[in-house]
Design a protein around this motif. Structure first.
Motif, PDB file in Angstrom:
ATOM      1  N   VAL A 135      20.049   4.224 -27.293  1.00 47.04           N
ATOM      2  CA  VAL A 135      20.639   5.551 -27.102  1.00 47.04           C
ATOM      3  C   VAL A 135      22.047   5.617 -27.675  1.00 47.04           C
ATOM      4  O   VAL A 135      22.382   6.529 -28.431  1.00 47.04           O
ATOM      5  CB  VAL A 135      20.646   5.946 -25.603  1.00 47.04           C
ATOM      6  CG1 VAL A 135      21.401   7.237 -25.380  1.00 47.04           C
ATOM      7  CG2 VAL A 135      19.225   6.052 -25.064  1.00 47.04           C
ATOM      8  N   HIS A 136      22.884   4.644 -27.342  1.00 44.78           N
ATOM      9  CA  HIS A 136      24.288   4.681 -27.763  1.00 44.78           C
ATOM     10  C   HIS A 136      24.468   4.411 -29.256  1.00 44.78           C
ATOM     11  O   HIS A 136      25.554   4.598 -29.790  1.00 44.78           O
ATOM     12  CB  HIS A 136      25.113   3.683 -26.937  1.00 44.78           C
ATOM     13  CG  HIS A 136      24.759   2.255 -27.196  1.00 44.78           C
ATOM     14  ND1 HIS A 136      23.724   1.634 -26.535  1.00 44.78           N
ATOM     15  CD2 HIS A 136      25.280   1.342 -28.048  1.00 44.78           C
ATOM     16  CE1 HIS A 136      23.625   0.382 -26.960  1.00 44.78           C
ATOM     17  NE2 HIS A 136      24.551   0.187 -27.888  1.00 44.78           N
ATOM     18  N   GLU A 137      23.411   3.997 -29.958  1.00 41.24           N
ATOM     19  CA  GLU A 137      23.505   3.725 -31.392  1.00 41.24           C
ATOM     20  C   GLU A 137      23.187   4.938 -32.260  1.00 41.24           C
ATOM     21  O   GLU A 137      23.349   4.895 -33.471  1.00 41.24           O
ATOM     22  CB  GLU A 137      22.556   2.586 -31.778  1.00 41.24           C
ATOM     23  CG  GLU A 137      22.923   1.254 -31.150  1.00 41.24           C
ATOM     24  CD  GLU A 137      21.872   0.189 -31.395  1.00 41.24           C
ATOM     25  OE1 GLU A 137      20.696   0.513 -31.651  1.00 41.24           O
ATOM     26  OE2 GLU A 137      22.233  -0.994 -31.316  1.00 41.24           O
ATOM     27  N   LEU A 138      22.712   6.022 -31.663  1.00 39.05           N
ATOM     28  CA  LEU A 138      22.372   7.201 -32.453  1.00 39.05           C
ATOM     29  C   LEU A 138      23.639   7.864 -32.977  1.00 39.05           C
ATOM     30  O   LEU A 138      24.650   7.929 -32.272  1.00 39.05           O
ATOM     31  CB  LEU A 138      21.563   8.200 -31.622  1.00 39.05           C
ATOM     32  CG  LEU A 138      20.173   7.730 -31.221  1.00 39.05           C
ATOM     33  CD1 LEU A 138      19.483   8.795 -30.390  1.00 39.05           C
ATOM     34  CD2 LEU A 138      19.329   7.392 -32.434  1.00 39.05           C
ATOM     35  N   SER A 143      23.668  18.797 -36.119  1.00 38.01           N
ATOM     36  CA  SER A 143      22.507  19.658 -35.917  1.00 38.01           C
ATOM     37  C   SER A 143      21.274  18.833 -35.577  1.00 38.01           C
ATOM     38  O   SER A 143      21.222  17.621 -35.818  1.00 38.01           O
ATOM     39  CB  SER A 143      22.219  20.469 -37.189  1.00 38.01           C
ATOM     40  OG  SER A 143      21.751  19.607 -38.218  1.00 38.01           O
ATOM     41  N   THR A 144      20.266  19.525 -35.058  1.00 42.01           N
ATOM     42  CA  THR A 144      19.009  18.868 -34.747  1.00 42.01           C
ATOM     43  C   THR A 144      18.330  18.397 -36.026  1.00 42.01           C
ATOM     44  O   THR A 144      17.710  17.334 -36.054  1.00 42.01           O
ATOM     45  CB  THR A 144      18.094  19.828 -33.961  1.00 42.01           C
ATOM     46  OG1 THR A 144      18.814  20.267 -32.807  1.00 42.01           O
ATOM     47  CG2 THR A 144      16.828  19.143 -33.505  1.00 42.01           C
ATOM     48  N   ALA A 145      18.461  19.158 -37.101  1.00 44.22           N
ATOM     49  CA  ALA A 145      17.878  18.746 -38.386  1.00 44.22           C
ATOM     50  C   ALA A 145      18.491  17.436 -38.858  1.00 44.22           C
ATOM     51  O   ALA A 145      17.776  16.524 -39.302  1.00 44.22           O
ATOM     52  CB  ALA A 145      18.083  19.841 -39.431  1.00 44.22           C
ATOM     53  N   MET A 146      19.796  17.313 -38.748  1.00 42.24           N
ATOM     54  CA  MET A 146      20.461  16.075 -39.155  1.00 42.24           C
ATOM     55  C   MET A 146      20.093  14.912 -38.230  1.00 42.24           C
ATOM     56  O   MET A 146      19.974  13.772 -38.679  1.00 42.24           O
ATOM     57  CB  MET A 146      21.979  16.251 -39.198  1.00 42.24           C
ATOM     58  CG  MET A 146      22.455  17.074 -40.382  1.00 42.24           C
ATOM     59  SD  MET A 146      21.943  16.408 -41.986  1.00 42.24           S
ATOM     60  CE  MET A 146      22.707  14.814 -41.969  1.00 42.24           C
ATOM     61  N   LEU A 147      19.902  15.186 -36.955  1.00 46.75           N
ATOM     62  CA  LEU A 147      19.473  14.142 -36.030  1.00 46.75           C
ATOM     63  C   LEU A 147      18.120  13.596 -36.477  1.00 46.75           C
ATOM     64  O   LEU A 147      17.932  12.383 -36.581  1.00 46.75           O
ATOM     65  CB  LEU A 147      19.388  14.674 -34.600  1.00 46.75           C
ATOM     66  CG  LEU A 147      18.796  13.705 -33.573  1.00 46.75           C
ATOM     67  CD1 LEU A 147      19.664  12.458 -33.446  1.00 46.75           C
ATOM     68  CD2 LEU A 147      18.630  14.394 -32.228  1.00 46.75           C
ATOM     69  N   HIS A 148      17.172  14.507 -36.751  1.00 46.82           N
ATOM     70  CA  HIS A 148      15.850  14.064 -37.189  1.00 46.82           C
ATOM     71  C   HIS A 148      15.919  13.286 -38.507  1.00 46.82           C
ATOM     72  O   HIS A 148      15.213  12.301 -38.690  1.00 46.82           O
ATOM     73  CB  HIS A 148      14.893  15.252 -37.294  1.00 46.82           C
ATOM     74  CG  HIS A 148      14.323  15.650 -35.979  1.00 46.82           C
ATOM     75  ND1 HIS A 148      14.879  16.621 -35.195  1.00 46.82           N
ATOM     76  CD2 HIS A 148      13.254  15.183 -35.303  1.00 46.82           C
ATOM     77  CE1 HIS A 148      14.174  16.746 -34.088  1.00 46.82           C
ATOM     78  NE2 HIS A 148      13.180  15.882 -34.128  1.00 46.82           N
ATOM     79  N   ALA A 149      16.753  13.707 -39.429  1.00 50.63           N
ATOM     80  CA  ALA A 149      16.905  12.979 -40.694  1.00 50.63           C
ATOM     81  C   ALA A 149      17.516  11.607 -40.459  1.00 50.63           C
ATOM     82  O   ALA A 149      17.090  10.610 -41.064  1.00 50.63           O
ATOM     83  CB  ALA A 149      17.764  13.791 -41.661  1.00 50.63           C
ATOM     84  N   SER A 150      18.477  11.512 -39.562  1.00 49.23           N
ATOM     85  CA  SER A 150      19.178  10.246 -39.341  1.00 49.23           C
ATOM     86  C   SER A 150      18.321   9.204 -38.630  1.00 49.23           C
ATOM     87  O   SER A 150      18.603   8.010 -38.732  1.00 49.23           O
ATOM     88  CB  SER A 150      20.476  10.482 -38.561  1.00 49.23           C
ATOM     89  OG  SER A 150      20.195  10.810 -37.217  1.00 49.23           O
TER      90      SER A 150
END
Length: 168
Positions: A135-138, A143-150
């Motif tokens: 969790v702490h490494e994310l 944005s949610t789009a960037m979260l999914h890409a990352s």
């Protein structure tokens, strides 16, 4: 559901996901949504996690919302060892070490489905993505789009289940 938001995502292994409290596949309006835009998050269960899973990204997305890009009802990251999510976990009973990210209203936590009048049946896609990152490494992304890409490099498996909500 008109659009499968995960149809074009990076391919991954399948993770069986279930929504045990839904009746005939529908989110119960009394339990999950309100005019104020709040609600009680659904119970979400999944099968055995792949080896190496350290956290889970749990999302609820309405691709049928009458706004460009759909509507994100919930975005949460849960430690893999935390177990399943119980109904109503958002905001008060999340497993220790979890984080909830801003939804489409810009508020961290769950907001229940409440489709606008005249928009018919909405397919709310509940997705659970098993990640090799804790969790702490994310990354902190805008944005949610960037979260999914990352998370693409850390994705081990993903599963979805759909619950419907009908406009009044």
């Amino acid at each position: 559901m008109r659009v499968d938001p995960y149809a074009n995502t990076f391919p991954t292994n399948e993770l069986p996901v279930a929504l045990p409290e839904l009746t005939d596949g529908a989110f119960p309006v009394a339990a999950y949504s309100s005019e104020a835009g709040t609600g009680r998050s659904p119970a979400v269960t999944w099968e055995t996690l792949p080896e190496g899973t350290q956290s889970l990204l749990v999302t609820v997305f309405d691709p049928d919302a009458p706004v460009p890009g759909g509507f994100w009802h919930w975005i949460a990251v849960v430690p893999a060892g935390a177990g399943q999510l119980v109904a109503g976990a958002s905001g008060q009973d999340m497993p220790e070490g979890s984080i909830e990210l801003p939804n489409s209203f810009g508020v961290a936590g769950y907001v229940g489905p409440n489709p606008p009048q005249g928009t018919g049946v909405h397919g709310n896609v509940v997705a659970v993505t098993a990640l090799s990152s804790a969790v702490h490494e994310l990354p902190d992304v805008p944005s949610t789009a960037m979260l999914h890409a990352s998370i693409i490099p850390a994705t081990l498996a993903r599963g979805t289940a759909v619950g419907t909500a009908t406009a009044a």
